[in-house]
Design a protein around this motif. Sequence first.
Motif, PDB file in Angstrom:
ATOM      1  N   ALA A 174       0.950  -1.280   0.050  1.00 45.44           N
ATOM      2  CA  ALA A 174      -0.016   0.079   0.210  1.00 45.44           C
ATOM      3  C   ALA A 174       0.674   1.281   0.037  1.00 45.44           C
ATOM      4  CB  ALA A 174      -0.869   0.104   1.273  1.00 45.44           C
ATOM      5  N   GLU A 175       2.182   1.048   0.515  1.00 47.65           N
ATOM      6  CA  GLU A 175       3.028   2.184   0.838  1.00 47.65           C
ATOM      7  C   GLU A 175       3.756   2.381  -0.562  1.00 47.65           C
ATOM      8  OE1 GLU A 175       4.996   1.567   4.210  1.00 47.65           O
ATOM      9  OE2 GLU A 175       3.350   1.883   5.539  1.00 47.65           O
ATOM     10  N   LEU A 176       3.847   1.698  -1.600  1.00 47.02           N
ATOM     11  CA  LEU A 176       4.516   1.883  -2.743  1.00 47.02           C
ATOM     12  C   LEU A 176       4.202   3.128  -3.402  1.00 47.02           C
ATOM     13  CD1 LEU A 176       4.664  -1.834  -4.109  1.00 47.02           C
ATOM     14  CD2 LEU A 176       6.805  -0.543  -3.303  1.00 47.02           C
ATOM     15  N   PRO A 177       5.241   3.497  -4.298  1.00 50.21           N
ATOM     16  CA  PRO A 177       5.009   4.842  -4.940  1.00 50.21           C
ATOM     17  C   PRO A 177       4.057   4.645  -6.300  1.00 50.21           C
ATOM     18  CG  PRO A 177       7.260   4.062  -5.385  1.00 50.21           C
ATOM     19  CD  PRO A 177       6.883   3.235  -4.205  1.00 50.21           C
ATOM     20  N   GLU A 178       3.546   5.428  -6.725  1.00 54.18           N
ATOM     21  CA  GLU A 178       2.698   5.518  -8.038  1.00 54.18           C
ATOM     22  C   GLU A 178       3.229   4.560  -8.954  1.00 54.18           C
ATOM     23  OE1 GLU A 178      -0.753   6.654  -8.870  1.00 54.18           O
ATOM     24  OE2 GLU A 178      -0.696   5.933  -6.735  1.00 54.18           O
ATOM     25  N   TRP A 179       4.440   4.647  -9.282  1.00 55.57           N
ATOM     26  CA  TRP A 179       5.116   4.179 -10.639  1.00 55.57           C
ATOM     27  C   TRP A 179       5.412   2.911 -10.422  1.00 55.57           C
ATOM     28  CZ3 TRP A 179       9.821   2.287 -10.024  1.00 55.57           C
ATOM     29  CH2 TRP A 179      10.552   2.773  -8.790  1.00 55.57           C
ATOM     30  N   CYS A 180       5.013   2.153  -9.408  1.00 56.07           N
ATOM     31  CA  CYS A 180       5.521   0.823  -9.229  1.00 56.07           C
ATOM     32  C   CYS A 180       4.632   0.021  -8.723  1.00 56.07           C
ATOM     33  CB  CYS A 180       6.819   0.980  -8.107  1.00 56.07           C
ATOM     34  SG  CYS A 180       7.522  -0.519  -7.847  1.00 56.07           S
ATOM     35  N   SER A 181       4.552  -1.343  -9.054  1.00 54.76           N
ATOM     36  CA  SER A 181       3.596  -2.257  -8.453  1.00 54.76           C
ATOM     37  C   SER A 181       4.030  -3.552  -8.341  1.00 54.76           C
ATOM     38  CB  SER A 181       2.303  -2.359  -9.553  1.00 54.76           C
ATOM     39  OG  SER A 181       2.739  -2.829 -10.878  1.00 54.76           O
ATOM     40  N   VAL A 182       3.442  -4.268  -7.656  1.00 54.26           N
ATOM     41  CA  VAL A 182       3.913  -5.847  -7.321  1.00 54.26           C
ATOM     42  C   VAL A 182       3.265  -6.612  -8.553  1.00 54.26           C
ATOM     43  CG1 VAL A 182       3.552  -7.753  -5.852  1.00 54.26           C
ATOM     44  CG2 VAL A 182       4.266  -5.480  -4.775  1.00 54.26           C
ATOM     45  N   THR A 183       3.992  -7.411  -8.949  1.00 60.29           N
ATOM     46  CA  THR A 183       3.443  -8.331 -10.211  1.00 60.29           C
ATOM     47  C   THR A 183       3.280  -9.784  -9.891  1.00 60.29           C
ATOM     48  OG1 THR A 183       5.711  -8.379 -11.147  1.00 60.29           O
ATOM     49  CG2 THR A 183       4.304  -6.825 -12.079  1.00 60.29           C
ATOM     50  N   GLU A 184       4.128 -10.095  -8.927  1.00 54.15           N
ATOM     51  CA  GLU A 184       4.009 -11.354  -8.450  1.00 54.15           C
ATOM     52  C   GLU A 184       4.532 -11.658  -7.033  1.00 54.15           C
ATOM     53  OE1 GLU A 184       4.911 -15.674 -10.524  1.00 54.15           O
ATOM     54  OE2 GLU A 184       5.661 -14.046 -11.420  1.00 54.15           O
ATOM     55  N   VAL A 185       4.018 -12.462  -6.162  1.00 56.45           N
ATOM     56  CA  VAL A 185       4.462 -12.814  -5.045  1.00 56.45           C
ATOM     57  C   VAL A 185       4.445 -14.528  -4.895  1.00 56.45           C
ATOM     58  CG1 VAL A 185       4.147 -12.857  -2.389  1.00 56.45           C
ATOM     59  CG2 VAL A 185       3.450 -10.798  -3.800  1.00 56.45           C
ATOM     60  N   LYS A 186       5.862 -14.975  -4.601  1.00 53.03           N
ATOM     61  CA  LYS A 186       5.986 -16.404  -4.642  1.00 53.03           C
ATOM     62  C   LYS A 186       6.225 -16.906  -3.399  1.00 53.03           C
ATOM     63  CE  LYS A 186       7.671 -16.233  -9.340  1.00 53.03           C
ATOM     64  NZ  LYS A 186       8.107 -17.136 -10.692  1.00 53.03           N
ATOM     65  N   SER A 187       5.603 -17.851  -2.923  1.00 53.43           N
ATOM     66  CA  SER A 187       6.157 -18.538  -1.706  1.00 53.43           C
ATOM     67  C   SER A 187       7.204 -19.554  -1.507  1.00 53.43           C
ATOM     68  CB  SER A 187       4.940 -19.119  -1.058  1.00 53.43           C
ATOM     69  OG  SER A 187       5.165 -19.735  -0.039  1.00 53.43           O
TER      70      SER A 187
END
Length: 206
Positions: A174-187
Amino acid sequence: MKQRLAQLIAQTDLEVTEQQVEQLVGYVALLHKWNKAYNLTSVRDPNEMLVKHIMDSIVVSTHLSGERFIDVGTGPGLPGIPLAIMNPDKEFTLLDSLGKRIRFIRQVIHELGIGNVTPVQSRVEEFQPEQGFDVVLSRAFASLNDMVSWCHHLPTEGGCFMALKGQFNQQEVAELPEWCSVTEVKSLQVPELDGERHLVILTAKG
């Protein structure tokens, strides 16, 4: 130690050659030796290092794509050195601001004959590479926001960030800057390691 490492690797899908096992164990031996004087890691027991440092790093190996990697805030070379040993065909730059850590890494690559690692002593925000990296790796960075904010100049166009984390924290996303996003989370499954491990992959929004 070799036998112990082989037992741990057998619990994963990783394919590791005899030479790679030698180098990984050699790295732990050097880390243990230097640790007494330089305090490079809080993990004191070499058998624990095999789980918490070696296995915890090399389980990421199968998720790497690209040719050029930078490990920011590498400390004594984690996860960069184990990953470089596992991927001799890829190039790794290991960045840290502390001289003693970079001296240790230089000694490791010299003694173990690792040809695909370039150690750099610099603060990450001051480091200006001639060309960008396919992947920006970090294992011990404070938060995802700090990582991408301080390292935003490092990936190539189309490159990504990979953060090794314990528990996956939605608040950090939620705190990430606008220009960046999480594309994948691997366990990640690390043999004999207590607690969760996750690989968080982030990209700049095109």
